[in-house]
Scaffold this motif. Structure first.
Motif, PDB file in Angstrom:
ATOM      1  N   GLY A 165      71.389  39.207  -0.299  1.00  0.00           N
ATOM      2  CA  GLY A 165      72.145  38.233  -1.573  1.00  0.00           C
ATOM      3  C   GLY A 165      71.716  37.038  -1.965  1.00  0.00           C
ATOM      4  N   ALA A 166      69.779  36.809  -2.421  1.00  0.00           N
ATOM      5  CA  ALA A 166      69.166  36.301  -2.790  1.00  0.00           C
ATOM      6  C   ALA A 166      69.439  36.430  -4.388  1.00  0.00           C
ATOM      7  CB  ALA A 166      68.168  35.480  -2.074  1.00  0.00           C
ATOM      8  N   VAL A 167      69.503  36.085  -5.489  1.00  0.00           N
ATOM      9  CA  VAL A 167      68.929  36.115  -6.581  1.00  0.00           C
ATOM     10  C   VAL A 167      67.472  35.529  -7.052  1.00  0.00           C
ATOM     11  CG1 VAL A 167      69.843  35.211  -9.086  1.00  0.00           C
ATOM     12  CG2 VAL A 167      71.463  34.447  -7.607  1.00  0.00           C
ATOM     13  N   LEU A 168      67.120  37.518  -7.705  1.00  0.00           N
ATOM     14  CA  LEU A 168      65.661  37.381  -7.774  1.00  0.00           C
ATOM     15  C   LEU A 168      65.869  37.486  -9.340  1.00  0.00           C
ATOM     16  CD1 LEU A 168      66.090  40.984  -5.746  1.00  0.00           C
ATOM     17  CD2 LEU A 168      65.286  39.029  -5.065  1.00  0.00           C
ATOM     18  N   ARG A 169      66.636  37.570 -10.268  1.00  0.00           N
ATOM     19  CA  ARG A 169      66.403  37.373 -11.372  1.00  0.00           C
ATOM     20  C   ARG A 169      67.746  36.474 -12.020  1.00  0.00           C
ATOM     21  NH1 ARG A 169      62.449  39.216 -15.460  1.00  0.00           N
ATOM     22  NH2 ARG A 169      60.893  38.139 -14.122  1.00  0.00           N
ATOM     23  N   ARG A 170      67.135  35.711 -12.878  1.00  0.00           N
ATOM     24  CA  ARG A 170      68.756  35.436 -13.868  1.00  0.00           C
ATOM     25  C   ARG A 170      68.203  35.448 -15.102  1.00  0.00           C
ATOM     26  NH1 ARG A 170      73.410  33.973 -12.608  1.00  0.00           N
ATOM     27  NH2 ARG A 170      73.209  33.247  -9.845  1.00  0.00           N
ATOM     28  N   GLY A 171      69.205  35.732 -15.727  1.00  0.00           N
ATOM     29  CA  GLY A 171      68.703  35.459 -17.254  1.00  0.00           C
ATOM     30  C   GLY A 171      69.860  35.703 -18.673  1.00  0.00           C
ATOM     31  N   HIS A 172      69.845  35.736 -19.736  1.00  0.00           N
ATOM     32  CA  HIS A 172      70.537  35.823 -20.794  1.00  0.00           C
ATOM     33  C   HIS A 172      70.208  37.155 -21.875  1.00  0.00           C
ATOM     34  CE1 HIS A 172      71.834  32.061 -21.275  1.00  0.00           C
ATOM     35  NE2 HIS A 172      70.302  31.342 -20.905  1.00  0.00           N
ATOM     36  N   ASP A 173      69.588  38.006 -21.215  1.00  0.00           N
ATOM     37  CA  ASP A 173      68.881  39.430 -21.202  1.00  0.00           C
ATOM     38  C   ASP A 173      68.990  40.489 -19.984  1.00  0.00           C
ATOM     39  OD1 ASP A 173      68.442  41.184 -23.459  1.00  0.00           O
ATOM     40  OD2 ASP A 173      66.044  41.151 -22.659  1.00  0.00           O
ATOM     41  N   LEU A 174      69.504  41.104 -20.767  1.00  0.00           N
ATOM     42  CA  LEU A 174      69.728  42.372 -19.673  1.00  0.00           C
ATOM     43  C   LEU A 174      68.222  43.964 -19.789  1.00  0.00           C
ATOM     44  CD1 LEU A 174      71.799  44.146 -17.431  1.00  0.00           C
ATOM     45  CD2 LEU A 174      71.641  45.908 -19.749  1.00  0.00           C
ATOM     46  N   ALA A 175      67.815  42.739 -20.259  1.00  0.00           N
ATOM     47  CA  ALA A 175      66.746  43.640 -19.986  1.00  0.00           C
ATOM     48  C   ALA A 175      65.774  43.150 -19.464  1.00  0.00           C
ATOM     49  CB  ALA A 175      65.902  44.146 -21.337  1.00  0.00           C
ATOM     50  N   GLY A 176      65.498  42.090 -19.185  1.00  0.00           N
ATOM     51  CA  GLY A 176      64.525  40.781 -18.659  1.00  0.00           C
ATOM     52  C   GLY A 176      65.166  40.762 -17.051  1.00  0.00           C
ATOM     53  N   VAL A 177      66.078  40.789 -16.873  1.00  0.00           N
ATOM     54  CA  VAL A 177      67.095  40.568 -15.144  1.00  0.00           C
ATOM     55  C   VAL A 177      66.682  42.304 -14.552  1.00  0.00           C
ATOM     56  CG1 VAL A 177      69.266  40.901 -14.516  1.00  0.00           C
ATOM     57  CG2 VAL A 177      68.496  39.105 -15.865  1.00  0.00           C
ATOM     58  N   LEU A 178      66.778  43.339 -15.475  1.00  0.00           N
ATOM     59  CA  LEU A 178      66.152  44.935 -14.303  1.00  0.00           C
ATOM     60  C   LEU A 178      65.062  44.889 -14.893  1.00  0.00           C
ATOM     61  CD1 LEU A 178      68.822  46.739 -16.892  1.00  0.00           C
ATOM     62  CD2 LEU A 178      69.388  46.207 -14.503  1.00  0.00           C
ATOM     63  N   ALA A 179      63.911  43.543 -15.256  1.00  0.00           N
ATOM     64  CA  ALA A 179      62.701  44.287 -15.360  1.00  0.00           C
ATOM     65  C   ALA A 179      61.578  44.400 -13.611  1.00  0.00           C
ATOM     66  CB  ALA A 179      61.667  42.913 -15.790  1.00  0.00           C
ATOM     67  N   PRO A 180      62.283  43.221 -13.177  1.00  0.00           N
ATOM     68  CA  PRO A 180      61.369  44.255 -11.952  1.00  0.00           C
ATOM     69  C   PRO A 180      61.997  45.094 -11.215  1.00  0.00           C
ATOM     70  CG  PRO A 180      62.337  41.660 -11.569  1.00  0.00           C
ATOM     71  CD  PRO A 180      63.209  42.446 -13.129  1.00  0.00           C
ATOM     72  N   VAL A 181      62.995  45.350 -11.485  1.00  0.00           N
ATOM     73  CA  VAL A 181      63.478  47.269 -10.703  1.00  0.00           C
ATOM     74  C   VAL A 181      62.692  48.458 -11.431  1.00  0.00           C
ATOM     75  CG1 VAL A 181      65.777  48.595 -10.355  1.00  0.00           C
ATOM     76  CG2 VAL A 181      65.619  45.997 -10.579  1.00  0.00           C
ATOM     77  N   GLU A 182      62.643  47.898 -12.780  1.00  0.00           N
ATOM     78  CA  GLU A 182      61.930  48.469 -13.659  1.00  0.00           C
ATOM     79  C   GLU A 182      60.374  48.704 -13.184  1.00  0.00           C
ATOM     80  OE1 GLU A 182      62.949  48.344 -17.906  1.00  0.00           O
ATOM     81  OE2 GLU A 182      64.604  49.355 -17.452  1.00  0.00           O
ATOM     82  N   ARG A 183      59.349  48.095 -13.146  1.00  0.00           N
ATOM     83  CA  ARG A 183      58.250  47.500 -12.248  1.00  0.00           C
ATOM     84  C   ARG A 183      57.508  48.625 -11.018  1.00  0.00           C
ATOM     85  NH1 ARG A 183      57.807  42.474 -12.188  1.00  0.00           N
ATOM     86  NH2 ARG A 183      58.994  42.071 -14.180  1.00  0.00           N
TER      87      ARG A 183
END
Length: 115
Positions: free
Chosen positions: A89-107
């Motif tokens: 339930g912790a917020v891992l990433r927040r941002g204005h751009d979807l690509a930036g938010v999905l970056a940890p999962v893609e890594r």
């Protein structure tokens, strides 16, 4: 037979439902497909409410989602409308751009493929 029930009307204060547009959903489903191909995710759920649209990705159907991708348009001008939320339930990433938010999962996907 004489009772007439009106259809619910759209409220003037905002949209009746928040959702993903075609480009956003395409980006999310592309990531989901790659994680399924890597054997990491097996199921997903989409929850659309008035305030938030949520895409949840599961390792197994009976578990809590490993990741939730939330779109909250009300936070567009503050912290950003996109959030990546972990299993606890912790917020891992927040941002204005979807690509930036999905970056940890893609890594993480790149690490899964390399192993």
């Amino acid at each position: 037979m004489s009772n007439i029930t009106p259809f619910p009307r759209k409220q003037a204060g905002g949209p009746a439902q928040t959702g993903f547009d075609r480009i956003e959903l395409s980006r999310i489903m592309d990531l989901y497909g790659r994680m399924v191909s890597a054997g990491h995710w097996r199921d997903y759920a989409i929850d659309l409410t008035r305030d938030v649209a949520i895409f949840s990705a599961f390792r197994r159907t009976a578990e809590r989602p490993e990741f939730r991708i939330e779109k909250r348009p009300a936070l567009r001008h503050r912290q950003g409308m996109w959030a990546l939320i972990g299993e606890a339930g912790a917020v891992l990433r927040r941002g204005h751009d979807l690509a930036g938010v999905l970056a940890p999962v893609e890594r993480r996907l790149v690490k899964l493929v390399e192993d």
